[in-house]
Write a protein that holds these residues in place. Structure first.
Motif, short mmCIF file in Angstrom:
data_model
loop_
_atom_site.label_atom_id
_atom_site.label_comp_id
_atom_site.label_asym_id
_atom_site.label_seq_id
_atom_site.Cartn_x
_atom_site.Cartn_y
_atom_site.Cartn_z
N HIS A 145 8.86 9.52 -3.30
CA HIS A 145 9.08 9.12 -4.69
C HIS A 145 10.78 9.03 -4.96
N GLY A 146 11.04 8.44 -6.00
CA GLY A 146 12.45 8.12 -6.04
C GLY A 146 12.44 6.56 -6.92
N GLY A 149 0.93 -1.23 0.00
CA GLY A 149 -0.06 0.05 -0.13
C GLY A 149 1.07 1.24 0.10
N ASP A 150 0.49 2.06 0.91
CA ASP A 150 1.51 3.26 1.19
C ASP A 150 2.67 3.20 2.25
N ASP A 151 2.86 1.85 2.56
CA ASP A 151 3.87 1.74 3.54
C ASP A 151 5.15 1.25 2.66
N ALA A 152 6.37 1.98 2.68
CA ALA A 152 7.50 1.36 2.29
C ALA A 152 8.55 1.14 3.11
N HIS A 153 9.27 0.27 3.25
CA HIS A 153 10.63 0.22 4.17
C HIS A 153 11.53 -0.75 3.50
N THR A 154 12.74 -0.56 4.18
CA THR A 154 13.80 -1.06 3.82
C THR A 154 14.03 -2.42 4.59
N ALA A 155 13.67 -3.62 3.96
CA ALA A 155 13.86 -4.68 4.58
C ALA A 155 15.04 -5.47 4.79
N ALA A 156 15.96 -5.17 4.04
CA ALA A 156 17.59 -5.57 4.20
C ALA A 156 18.37 -4.53 3.56
N PHE A 157 19.72 -4.73 4.10
CA PHE A 157 20.79 -3.61 3.40
C PHE A 157 21.96 -4.02 4.04
N THR A 158 23.05 -3.85 3.20
CA THR A 158 24.53 -4.12 3.24
C THR A 158 25.06 -2.90 3.91
N ALA A 213 10.10 1.83 -9.22
CA ALA A 213 10.50 0.56 -9.77
C ALA A 213 9.62 -0.37 -9.00
N SER A 214 9.24 -0.33 -7.92
CA SER A 214 8.57 -1.29 -7.08
C SER A 214 6.83 -1.24 -7.68
N ALA A 215 6.49 0.10 -7.98
CA ALA A 215 5.06 0.48 -8.44
C ALA A 215 5.00 -0.12 -9.65
N VAL A 243 1.81 -6.78 -2.24
CA VAL A 243 3.11 -6.51 -1.76
C VAL A 243 3.99 -6.61 -3.14
N THR A 244 4.80 -5.34 -3.08
CA THR A 244 5.65 -5.27 -4.35
C THR A 244 7.04 -4.82 -3.55
N GLY A 245 8.18 -4.98 -4.35
CA GLY A 245 9.45 -4.46 -3.87
C GLY A 245 10.51 -4.01 -4.79
N ALA A 246 11.54 -3.82 -4.60
CA ALA A 246 12.68 -3.41 -5.47
C ALA A 246 14.07 -3.84 -4.86
N LEU A 247 15.03 -4.39 -5.93
CA LEU A 247 16.41 -4.74 -5.57
C LEU A 247 17.00 -3.29 -5.84
N ASN A 248 17.70 -2.56 -5.05
CA ASN A 248 18.34 -1.55 -5.02
C ASN A 248 19.80 -1.61 -5.03
#
Length: 238
Positions: free
Chosen positions: A79-80, A54-63, A85-87, A129-134
């Protein structure tokens, strides 16, 4: 990225494919995806995985903290590249932060923090649920065409791993609920049997007695049944 970090893509894909779902949770899978992507994709300095519901975005993992900060600045503004990319479930490239016109404020802040280029590849995780590899680089034009293709291939393997762990988690949760329901049903049937024996009533009448007791005492039906069975057997209710 140093040579000591470099990893053969086939080995990375094999690691993703060999994850034992019974031994890990979603957080562990996401952390593995980020780690392997950083070691595998040429030009990658830091990697993160964004999840959006939905409107909730968070970083689930990071190096590294740089990747986390770059993501969170996007969430603050709404935005960004990682959000877009997720949308759209597509690949968005920022070859040079100093020339970026789509998200100029974010790009300026990213450049000041030490990032000069980025790749965000959309991940279809599950329903709603969507996501993105950044993937972030510290040099401009860090990701050539070969690196982009590899990143997209990696994201495909990552999406499969995420879908599998979600499916496993859903099935495991369903199994736990079914086991709990069966246990609840068993103790309720035992309690009904006790009431039927004591009051010489029918199963429906015994259940009605249990239900009324549950309502009168504001306790769950299972708890009332468990207490009655424990009392009849001379043990303590769980």
């Amino acid at each position: 990225m140093t040579d000591t970090q470099a990893m053969d893509p086939n080995n990375a894909f094999a690691e993703l494919g060999s994850i034992k779902l019974a031994d890990v949770d979603l957080d562990a899978v996401l952390a593995k995806i980020a780690e392997l992507a950083k070691r595998t994709i040429p030009g990658a300095s830091e990697v993160s995985v964004t999840l959006v519901r939905g409107d909730d975005a968070h970083t689930a993992a990071f190096t590294g903290e740089l990747a986390l900060a770059l993501d969170e600045w996007q969430y603050e503004r709404g935005h960004g590249p990682c959000l877009d990319a997720s949308a759209a479930t597509e690949t968005l490239s920022v070859p040079d932060m100093s020339n970026e016109s789509r998200w100029p404020d974010w790009a300026k802040r990213a450049r000041e923090a030490g990032a000069s280029s980025s790749l965000s590849i959309g991940l279809p995780v599950q329903d709603k649920v969507t996501g993105a590899l950044n993937i972030y680089g510290t040099e401009p034009d860090a990701f050539d065409e070969e690196a982009m293709i590899l990143a997209q291939t990696f994201a495909g393997y990552a999406a499969v791993a995420l879908a599998n762990v979600h499916l496993y988690d859903t099935q495991a949760t369903l199994a736990r609920h079914m086991q709990a329901a069966m246990a609840n049903r068993a103790v309720i049937e035992q309690a009904k049997g006790i009431i039927m024996g004591e009051r010489r009533c029918t199963p429906d009448e015994a259940f009605a007695i249990l239900a009324k007791l549950s309502q009168d005492t504001n306790r769950k039906l299972r708890d009332v049944a468990s207490a009655l069975v424990a009392n009849a057997s001379g043990t303590s209710a769980p």
